[in-house]
Design a protein around this motif. Structure first.
Motif, PDB file in Angstrom:
ATOM      1  N   LEU A 154     -19.520 -11.028 -33.103  1.00 32.61           N
ATOM      2  CA  LEU A 154     -19.982 -11.159 -34.482  1.00 32.61           C
ATOM      3  C   LEU A 154     -19.610 -12.527 -35.052  1.00 32.61           C
ATOM      4  CD1 LEU A 154     -19.255  -7.663 -36.099  1.00 32.61           C
ATOM      5  CD2 LEU A 154     -21.475  -8.662 -35.519  1.00 32.61           C
ATOM      6  N   ASP A 155     -18.499 -13.089 -34.588  1.00 39.35           N
ATOM      7  CA  ASP A 155     -18.126 -14.420 -35.055  1.00 39.35           C
ATOM      8  C   ASP A 155     -19.201 -15.435 -34.684  1.00 39.35           C
ATOM      9  OD1 ASP A 155     -17.580 -14.213 -32.328  1.00 39.35           O
ATOM     10  OD2 ASP A 155     -15.807 -15.495 -32.405  1.00 39.35           O
ATOM     11  N   SER A 156     -19.727 -15.286 -33.487  1.00 37.97           N
ATOM     12  CA  SER A 156     -20.768 -16.187 -33.020  1.00 37.97           C
ATOM     13  C   SER A 156     -22.110 -15.887 -33.677  1.00 37.97           C
ATOM     14  CB  SER A 156     -20.885 -16.071 -31.500  1.00 37.97           C
ATOM     15  OG  SER A 156     -21.675 -17.086 -30.958  1.00 37.97           O
ATOM     16  N   LEU A 157     -22.470 -14.608 -33.731  1.00 41.23           N
ATOM     17  CA  LEU A 157     -23.773 -14.214 -34.276  1.00 41.23           C
ATOM     18  C   LEU A 157     -23.900 -14.528 -35.764  1.00 41.23           C
ATOM     19  CD1 LEU A 157     -24.162 -10.765 -32.463  1.00 41.23           C
ATOM     20  CD2 LEU A 157     -25.462 -12.858 -31.997  1.00 41.23           C
ATOM     21  N   SER A 158     -22.793 -14.456 -36.505  1.00 44.63           N
ATOM     22  CA  SER A 158     -22.869 -14.720 -37.945  1.00 44.63           C
ATOM     23  C   SER A 158     -23.207 -16.162 -38.259  1.00 44.63           C
ATOM     24  CB  SER A 158     -21.542 -14.347 -38.615  1.00 44.63           C
ATOM     25  OG  SER A 158     -20.492 -15.185 -38.175  1.00 44.63           O
ATOM     26  N   LYS A 192     -23.932 -22.842 -30.080  1.00 45.62           N
ATOM     27  CA  LYS A 192     -23.015 -23.954 -30.365  1.00 45.62           C
ATOM     28  C   LYS A 192     -21.673 -23.431 -30.865  1.00 45.62           C
ATOM     29  CE  LYS A 192     -22.744 -28.506 -32.495  1.00 45.62           C
ATOM     30  NZ  LYS A 192     -21.334 -28.403 -32.898  1.00 45.62           N
ATOM     31  N   HIS A 193     -21.686 -22.401 -31.697  1.00 44.91           N
ATOM     32  CA  HIS A 193     -20.418 -21.849 -32.173  1.00 44.91           C
ATOM     33  C   HIS A 193     -19.571 -21.377 -30.995  1.00 44.91           C
ATOM     34  CE1 HIS A 193     -17.791 -18.453 -33.182  1.00 44.91           C
ATOM     35  NE2 HIS A 193     -17.506 -19.157 -34.267  1.00 44.91           N
ATOM     36  N   ALA A 194     -20.188 -20.641 -30.075  1.00 46.65           N
ATOM     37  CA  ALA A 194     -19.436 -20.122 -28.929  1.00 46.65           C
ATOM     38  C   ALA A 194     -18.906 -21.261 -28.069  1.00 46.65           C
ATOM     39  CB  ALA A 194     -20.327 -19.198 -28.107  1.00 46.65           C
ATOM     40  N   PHE A 195     -19.742 -22.258 -27.818  1.00 44.04           N
ATOM     41  CA  PHE A 195     -19.312 -23.388 -26.998  1.00 44.04           C
ATOM     42  C   PHE A 195     -18.114 -24.089 -27.630  1.00 44.04           C
ATOM     43  CE2 PHE A 195     -19.279 -27.816 -25.770  1.00 44.04           C
ATOM     44  CZ  PHE A 195     -19.429 -27.763 -24.393  1.00 44.04           C
ATOM     45  N   ARG A 210      -8.686 -12.749 -32.281  1.00 46.59           N
ATOM     46  CA  ARG A 210      -9.665 -12.454 -31.238  1.00 46.59           C
ATOM     47  C   ARG A 210     -10.999 -13.085 -31.608  1.00 46.59           C
ATOM     48  NH1 ARG A 210     -11.165  -7.341 -30.852  1.00 46.59           N
ATOM     49  NH2 ARG A 210     -11.639  -7.461 -28.625  1.00 46.59           N
ATOM     50  N   THR A 211     -11.512 -13.947 -30.738  1.00 45.54           N
ATOM     51  CA  THR A 211     -12.792 -14.598 -30.947  1.00 45.54           C
ATOM     52  C   THR A 211     -13.672 -14.357 -29.720  1.00 45.54           C
ATOM     53  OG1 THR A 211     -12.170 -16.703 -29.913  1.00 45.54           O
ATOM     54  CG2 THR A 211     -11.598 -16.411 -32.250  1.00 45.54           C
ATOM     55  N   VAL A 212     -14.888 -14.862 -29.778  1.00 43.85           N
ATOM     56  CA  VAL A 212     -15.769 -14.729 -28.616  1.00 43.85           C
ATOM     57  C   VAL A 212     -15.138 -15.391 -27.404  1.00 43.85           C
ATOM     58  CG1 VAL A 212     -17.083 -16.811 -29.271  1.00 43.85           C
ATOM     59  CG2 VAL A 212     -18.130 -15.106 -27.786  1.00 43.85           C
ATOM     60  N   ALA A 213     -14.444 -16.519 -27.599  1.00 42.65           N
ATOM     61  CA  ALA A 213     -13.852 -17.235 -26.472  1.00 42.65           C
ATOM     62  C   ALA A 213     -12.612 -16.533 -25.934  1.00 42.65           C
ATOM     63  CB  ALA A 213     -13.507 -18.669 -26.890  1.00 42.65           C
ATOM     64  N   THR A 214     -11.740 -16.038 -26.816  1.00 43.78           N
ATOM     65  CA  THR A 214     -10.535 -15.368 -26.338  1.00 43.78           C
ATOM     66  C   THR A 214     -10.863 -14.042 -25.671  1.00 43.78           C
ATOM     67  OG1 THR A 214     -10.136 -14.197 -28.432  1.00 43.78           O
ATOM     68  CG2 THR A 214      -9.174 -16.393 -28.201  1.00 43.78           C
ATOM     69  N   THR A 215     -11.965 -13.429 -26.064  1.00 41.71           N
ATOM     70  CA  THR A 215     -12.357 -12.131 -25.504  1.00 41.71           C
ATOM     71  C   THR A 215     -13.098 -12.271 -24.179  1.00 41.71           C
ATOM     72  OG1 THR A 215     -12.505 -11.176 -27.720  1.00 41.71           O
ATOM     73  CG2 THR A 215     -13.626  -9.999 -25.950  1.00 41.71           C
ATOM     74  N   LEU A 216     -14.065 -13.188 -24.141  1.00 36.19           N
ATOM     75  CA  LEU A 216     -14.882 -13.342 -22.937  1.00 36.19           C
ATOM     76  C   LEU A 216     -14.242 -14.248 -21.903  1.00 36.19           C
ATOM     77  CD1 LEU A 216     -18.478 -13.742 -24.468  1.00 36.19           C
ATOM     78  CD2 LEU A 216     -17.354 -11.657 -23.648  1.00 36.19           C
ATOM     79  N   GLY A 217     -13.400 -15.176 -22.340  1.00 36.16           N
ATOM     80  CA  GLY A 217     -12.885 -16.177 -21.427  1.00 36.16           C
ATOM     81  C   GLY A 217     -13.844 -17.355 -21.330  1.00 36.16           C
ATOM     82  N   ALA A 222     -19.143 -19.711 -21.737  1.00 36.73           N
ATOM     83  CA  ALA A 222     -20.091 -20.766 -21.363  1.00 36.73           C
ATOM     84  C   ALA A 222     -21.448 -20.170 -21.008  1.00 36.73           C
ATOM     85  CB  ALA A 222     -19.533 -21.578 -20.197  1.00 36.73           C
ATOM     86  N   ARG A 223     -21.446 -19.042 -20.319  1.00 38.26           N
ATOM     87  CA  ARG A 223     -22.714 -18.381 -19.988  1.00 38.26           C
ATOM     88  C   ARG A 223     -23.393 -17.848 -21.240  1.00 38.26           C
ATOM     89  NH1 ARG A 223     -20.270 -15.013 -14.822  1.00 38.26           N
ATOM     90  NH2 ARG A 223     -20.439 -16.722 -13.274  1.00 38.26           N
ATOM     91  N   TRP A 224     -22.599 -17.289 -22.148  1.00 34.53           N
ATOM     92  CA  TRP A 224     -23.127 -16.783 -23.420  1.00 34.53           C
ATOM     93  C   TRP A 224     -23.803 -17.911 -24.191  1.00 34.53           C
ATOM     94  CZ3 TRP A 224     -23.619 -12.443 -26.567  1.00 34.53           C
ATOM     95  CH2 TRP A 224     -23.617 -12.635 -27.945  1.00 34.53           C
ATOM     96  N   SER A 225     -23.135 -19.048 -24.318  1.00 30.11           N
ATOM     97  CA  SER A 225     -23.716 -20.172 -25.055  1.00 30.11           C
ATOM     98  C   SER A 225     -24.945 -20.718 -24.338  1.00 30.11           C
ATOM     99  CB  SER A 225     -22.680 -21.282 -25.263  1.00 30.11           C
ATOM    100  OG  SER A 225     -22.284 -21.859 -24.035  1.00 30.11           O
ATOM    101  N   LEU A 226     -24.892 -20.795 -23.000  1.00 30.42           N
ATOM    102  CA  LEU A 226     -26.045 -21.281 -22.245  1.00 30.42           C
ATOM    103  C   LEU A 226     -27.257 -20.396 -22.478  1.00 30.42           C
ATOM    104  CD1 LEU A 226     -27.326 -23.163 -20.157  1.00 30.42           C
ATOM    105  CD2 LEU A 226     -26.383 -21.680 -18.363  1.00 30.42           C
ATOM    106  N   GLY A 227     -27.047 -19.082 -22.482  1.00 32.71           N
ATOM    107  CA  GLY A 227     -28.166 -18.164 -22.719  1.00 32.71           C
ATOM    108  C   GLY A 227     -28.823 -18.403 -24.071  1.00 32.71           C
ATOM    109  N   TRP A 228     -28.019 -18.660 -25.099  1.00 30.45           N
ATOM    110  CA  TRP A 228     -28.578 -18.908 -26.429  1.00 30.45           C
ATOM    111  C   TRP A 228     -29.292 -20.251 -26.493  1.00 30.45           C
ATOM    112  CZ3 TRP A 228     -29.367 -15.241 -29.813  1.00 30.45           C
ATOM    113  CH2 TRP A 228     -28.592 -14.086 -29.756  1.00 30.45           C
ATOM    114  N   PHE A 229     -28.761 -21.250 -25.780  1.00 34.60           N
ATOM    115  CA  PHE A 229     -29.442 -22.548 -25.758  1.00 34.60           C
ATOM    116  C   PHE A 229     -30.783 -22.447 -25.023  1.00 34.60           C
ATOM    117  CE2 PHE A 229     -25.026 -24.664 -26.016  1.00 34.60           C
ATOM    118  CZ  PHE A 229     -25.101 -24.731 -27.404  1.00 34.60           C
TER     119      PHE A 229
END
Length: 299
Positions: A154-158, A192-195, A210-217, A222-229
């Motif tokens: 949600l931090d990233s999606l917002s 971009k937020h996730a990256f 807890r953020t998208v980065a601390t949770t996913l690693g 990086a894969r999450w951000s790549l998918g959005w790009f």
């Protein structure tokens, strides 16, 4: 003596120091993320060269006032993380002390109130709703009890809030929404937020956030951000193939580089390029605009 000193309120900041602190909090290097969206909206509405007061006030608000709202609230809530972050305390963001909080929390509404009043008087209800939604999302991102920043994904999606002002020029003119650019900007903002969150992974974990980065690693983020790009580029294809390719080549390449060397230190080294990416993508759009203007003059 120590007890008396502890009870003594902090001295007020000098005006010059306060002004410098507020400017630092607003992160001028990131104003392009908000002003650029407004300029794109004007371009898509065919009003880029129409020097109306409404456009000028909107673009002015998207500089210091709006960014003071975004990052001022964020810095107030992130004091624990920022205290252990090596990159805070300079151009990448302020490191707030107790003496800064009250002046900042007064400055945010003081600076934004005249613009909000103007919008209420001069903008139609649709544009007001869009701007209100953007401000609300950024407020909820930072402030408890919702605080999207501490809610992974949600931090990233917002961060779709960054894209919303692109609608305002069309809403002011009663034109159809620029749907594809809006969706593309939303997707790009999420990526971009996730990256960018990867570089704060250690500081956020140390502060228990807890953020998208601390949770996913690093790798999964990086894969999450790549998918959005990739999605952002695909959404731009109906509008501009050149812009779509530029998103894939610039932003997508950053995520791929992080995947090749998935470390927080890599994300920090790549951050200046991430910071430059809106300027580079804007330059590509500017080239297209100049080309279209030249064709219009020639015909």
């Amino acid at each position: 003596m120590n007890r008396t000193r502890a009870l003594t309120p902090p001295a007020p900041l000098a005006p010059a120091r306060l002004a410098r602190q507020l400017l630092l909090v607003s992160r001028p290097a990131l104003w392009i993320n908000t002003v650029g969206v407004g300029v794109v909206g004007l371009w898509l509405a065919g009003s880029l060269w129409s020097w109306e007061a409404r456009w000028l006030v909107l673009l002015l608000w998207l500089t210091f006032p709006y960014n003071l709202l975004i990052y001022g609230l964020n810095d107030c809530s992130d004091r624990a993380e920022d205290a252990v972050s090596e990159r805070k305390g300079g151009w990448q963001g302020a490191r707030l002390e107790a003496e800064h909080l009250r002046p900042l929390l007064w400055a945010i509404p003081f600076v934004n109130a005249p613009f909000v009043l103007y919008f209420v008087l001069a903008f139609p209800s649709a544009a007001l709703l869009t701007l209100t939604l953007a401000m609300l999302l950024f407020t909820l991102y930072s402030l408890p009890p919702v605080r999207f920043k501490s809610r992974p994904l949600l931090d990233s999606l917002s961060n779709v809030a960054y894209a919303l002002p692109v609608l305002v020029p069309a809403q002011l003119l009663g034109q159809p929404w620029p749907l594809w650019p809006l969706l593309a900007l939303m997707a790009w903002s999420v990526g971009k937020h996730a990256f960018d969150a990867v570089q704060d992974l250690t500081a956020d974990r140390s502060a228990g956030v807890r953020t998208v980065a601390t949770t996913l690693g690093v790798v999964a983020t990086a894969r999450w951000s790549l998918g959005w790009f990739v999605l952002a580029g695909a959404l731009l294809l109906p509008v501009s193939e050149l812009s779509a390719c530029s998103v894939w080549l610039m932003s997508g390449a950053l995520s791929l580089r992080l995947l090749r060397d998935p470390r927080e230190a890599t994300a920090r080294r790549l951050y200046p390029l991430s910071l430059l990416s809106p300027w580079l993508l804007g330059a590509v759009a500017g080239v297209q605009l100049v080309y279209q203007l030249a064709r219009a003059v020639a015909s």
